[in-house]
Structure formats: structure tokens, C-alpha cells
Design a protein around this motif. Structure first.
Motif, PDB file in Angstrom:
ATOM      1  N   GLU A  30       0.957   2.151  11.408  1.00  0.00           N
ATOM      2  CA  GLU A  30       0.942   1.213  11.151  1.00  0.00           C
ATOM      3  C   GLU A  30      -0.566  -0.016  10.835  1.00  0.00           C
ATOM      4  N   LYS A  31      -1.649   0.556  11.622  1.00  0.00           N
ATOM      5  CA  LYS A  31      -2.687   0.366  10.915  1.00  0.00           C
ATOM      6  C   LYS A  31      -3.114   0.746  10.230  1.00  0.00           C
ATOM      7  N   ASP A  32      -3.411   2.266  10.364  1.00  0.00           N
ATOM      8  CA  ASP A  32      -3.712   3.479   8.697  1.00  0.00           C
ATOM      9  C   ASP A  32      -3.437   2.468   7.954  1.00  0.00           C
ATOM     10  N   PHE A  33      -1.757   2.352   7.911  1.00  0.00           N
ATOM     11  CA  PHE A  33      -1.482   2.130   5.923  1.00  0.00           C
ATOM     12  C   PHE A  33      -2.107   1.021   6.311  1.00  0.00           C
ATOM     13  N   VAL A  34      -1.919  -0.073   7.107  1.00  0.00           N
ATOM     14  CA  VAL A  34      -2.811  -1.422   6.304  1.00  0.00           C
ATOM     15  C   VAL A  34      -3.856  -1.025   5.895  1.00  0.00           C
ATOM     16  N   TRP A  35      -5.014  -0.667   6.449  1.00  0.00           N
ATOM     17  CA  TRP A  35      -6.347  -0.436   5.933  1.00  0.00           C
ATOM     18  C   TRP A  35      -6.307   0.654   4.885  1.00  0.00           C
ATOM     19  N   GLU A  65       6.319   6.699  -8.819  1.00  0.00           N
ATOM     20  CA  GLU A  65       7.995   7.821  -8.938  1.00  0.00           C
ATOM     21  C   GLU A  65       7.382   8.894  -9.260  1.00  0.00           C
ATOM     22  N   LYS A  66       5.687   9.536  -9.017  1.00  0.00           N
ATOM     23  CA  LYS A  66       5.875  11.005  -8.273  1.00  0.00           C
ATOM     24  C   LYS A  66       6.020  11.069  -6.473  1.00  0.00           C
ATOM     25  N   TYR A  67       5.784  10.451  -6.195  1.00  0.00           N
ATOM     26  CA  TYR A  67       5.469  10.673  -4.951  1.00  0.00           C
ATOM     27  C   TYR A  67       6.954   9.891  -3.884  1.00  0.00           C
ATOM     28  N   GLY A  68       7.710   9.283  -4.463  1.00  0.00           N
ATOM     29  CA  GLY A  68       8.672   8.824  -4.538  1.00  0.00           C
ATOM     30  C   GLY A  68       9.591   7.312  -3.984  1.00  0.00           C
ATOM     31  N   MET A  69       8.001   7.159  -3.558  1.00  0.00           N
ATOM     32  CA  MET A  69       8.413   5.456  -3.154  1.00  0.00           C
ATOM     33  C   MET A  69       6.939   4.039  -3.707  1.00  0.00           C
ATOM     34  N   VAL A  70       7.502   3.001  -3.579  1.00  0.00           N
ATOM     35  CA  VAL A  70       6.647   2.106  -4.029  1.00  0.00           C
ATOM     36  C   VAL A  70       6.237   1.790  -2.777  1.00  0.00           C
ATOM     37  N   LEU A  71       4.722   0.806  -3.141  1.00  0.00           N
ATOM     38  CA  LEU A  71       3.994   0.633  -2.146  1.00  0.00           C
ATOM     39  C   LEU A  71       4.490  -1.042  -2.284  1.00  0.00           C
ATOM     40  N   LEU A 114      -8.192   5.636  -8.858  1.00  0.00           N
ATOM     41  CA  LEU A 114      -7.302   4.538  -8.025  1.00  0.00           C
ATOM     42  C   LEU A 114      -5.586   5.445  -7.968  1.00  0.00           C
ATOM     43  N   GLN A 115      -5.189   6.498  -8.790  1.00  0.00           N
ATOM     44  CA  GLN A 115      -4.447   7.022  -8.207  1.00  0.00           C
ATOM     45  C   GLN A 115      -4.628   7.663  -7.089  1.00  0.00           C
ATOM     46  N   ALA A 116      -5.138   8.507  -7.025  1.00  0.00           N
ATOM     47  CA  ALA A 116      -5.673   9.650  -5.241  1.00  0.00           C
ATOM     48  C   ALA A 116      -5.599   7.986  -4.270  1.00  0.00           C
ATOM     49  N   TYR A 117      -6.351   6.823  -4.529  1.00  0.00           N
ATOM     50  CA  TYR A 117      -6.203   6.139  -3.273  1.00  0.00           C
ATOM     51  C   TYR A 117      -4.454   5.646  -3.105  1.00  0.00           C
ATOM     52  N   TRP A 118      -4.045   5.311  -4.164  1.00  0.00           N
ATOM     53  CA  TRP A 118      -2.338   5.503  -4.140  1.00  0.00           C
ATOM     54  C   TRP A 118      -1.781   5.580  -3.362  1.00  0.00           C
ATOM     55  N   LYS A 119      -1.760   7.027  -3.788  1.00  0.00           N
ATOM     56  CA  LYS A 119      -1.102   8.226  -3.604  1.00  0.00           C
ATOM     57  C   LYS A 119      -1.715   8.493  -2.007  1.00  0.00           C
ATOM     58  N   ASP A 120      -3.002   8.202  -1.574  1.00  0.00           N
ATOM     59  CA  ASP A 120      -3.078   7.722   0.274  1.00  0.00           C
ATOM     60  C   ASP A 120      -2.262   6.981   1.210  1.00  0.00           C
ATOM     61  N   ALA A 121      -2.355   5.685  -0.131  1.00  0.00           N
ATOM     62  CA  ALA A 121      -1.489   4.970   0.815  1.00  0.00           C
ATOM     63  C   ALA A 121      -0.183   5.024   1.044  1.00  0.00           C
ATOM     64  N   ILE A 122       0.306   5.954   0.013  1.00  0.00           N
ATOM     65  CA  ILE A 122       1.987   6.305  -0.030  1.00  0.00           C
ATOM     66  C   ILE A 122       2.247   7.401   0.849  1.00  0.00           C
ATOM     67  N   TYR A 123       1.311   7.951   1.974  1.00  0.00           N
ATOM     68  CA  TYR A 123       1.680   8.700   2.765  1.00  0.00           C
ATOM     69  C   TYR A 123       1.049   7.964   4.270  1.00  0.00           C
ATOM     70  N   ALA A 124       0.412   7.081   3.671  1.00  0.00           N
ATOM     71  CA  ALA A 124       0.440   6.597   4.943  1.00  0.00           C
ATOM     72  C   ALA A 124       1.090   5.374   4.856  1.00  0.00           C
ATOM     73  N   LYS A 125       2.357   5.119   4.615  1.00  0.00           N
ATOM     74  CA  LYS A 125       3.062   4.040   4.620  1.00  0.00           C
ATOM     75  C   LYS A 125       4.336   4.967   5.236  1.00  0.00           C
ATOM     76  N   LYS A 126       4.837   6.521   4.923  1.00  0.00           N
ATOM     77  CA  LYS A 126       5.101   7.339   4.897  1.00  0.00           C
ATOM     78  C   LYS A 126       5.547   7.072   6.419  1.00  0.00           C
ATOM     79  N   ASN A 127       4.054   8.070   6.586  1.00  0.00           N
ATOM     80  CA  ASN A 127       3.749   8.582   8.460  1.00  0.00           C
ATOM     81  C   ASN A 127       4.545   7.216   9.077  1.00  0.00           C
ATOM     82  N   ALA A 128       3.595   5.480   8.625  1.00  0.00           N
ATOM     83  CA  ALA A 128       3.947   5.076   9.577  1.00  0.00           C
ATOM     84  C   ALA A 128       5.261   4.580   9.589  1.00  0.00           C
ATOM     85  N   ILE A 129       6.287   4.587   8.087  1.00  0.00           N
ATOM     86  CA  ILE A 129       8.327   3.862   9.251  1.00  0.00           C
ATOM     87  C   ILE A 129       8.695   5.868   9.642  1.00  0.00           C
TER      88      ILE A 129
END
Length: 87
Positions: A36-41, A81-87, A13-28
Motif C-alpha cells: 500500500e505504501k508503494d502504491f501511494v508513493w 482502458e488498456k490495463y483495466g483499472m482506474v486510479l 505520463l503513460q509510463a508513470y500511470w501504468k506503474d501506478a496501476i500495477y502498484a495498485k493491483k499489487n496492493a489489492i
């Protein structure tokens, strides 16, 4: 559920969550449709896995679902908290 199985759920779960945070940062940063499509997926995969964790921890051994949800949400909070972004 054994402690080892629970730790495995947490790591996945934490690995998936980290990937989603990176995808959100990338989309921003990129502000493109593809980013944005990658982040949503990726977020959908992470959120779906979180729901599965709720079920897996909440159903067996008479564990209350709300207690399982608190535990799983704690796992995601650690990553946020570790990666500084809330999903």
C-alpha cells in the motif's frame, strides 16, 4: 511546444500511470502495508507528473488550461482502458 516534446510528455505520463496501476493491483492482491505504501508513493509521482503536464501544456502558446487538462486526462484514460483499472 513541438509535437516531439508533447509525445515525450505523453509517453512519460503513460509510463508513470501504468506503474501506478500495477502498484495498485499489487496492493489489492497482497494487502500489506508495504504494498500500500508503494502504491501511494508511485501514484503520487504519477499524479504529480500529470499536474506538471497540465501546466506545461496549459501555459504556453495561449492554450486554455481546461483544454490541456482534457488532453492529458485522455492520455491517462488510454492507459486505464488498456490495463483495466482506474486510479
Amino acid at each position: 511546444m513541438t509535437d516531439k516534446e508533447k509525445e515525450s510528455l505523453q509517453r512519460w505520463l503513460q509510463a508513470y500511470w501504468k506503474d501506478a496501476i500495477y502498484a495498485k493491483k499489487n496492493a489489492i492482491e497482497l494487502q500489506t502495508f508495504e504494498a500500500e505504501k508503494d502504491f501511494v508513493w508511485i501514484y503520487g509521482l504519477a499524479a504529480g507528473f500529470r499536474l506538471c503536464c497540465y501546466s506545461v501544456l496549459g501555459l504556453p502558446d495561449d492554450v486554455r488550461l481546461l483544454d490541456a487538462m482534457k488532453e492529458v486526462d485522455g492520455w491517462t484514460k488510454e492507459v486505464e482502458e488498456k490495463y483495466g483499472m482506474v486510479l
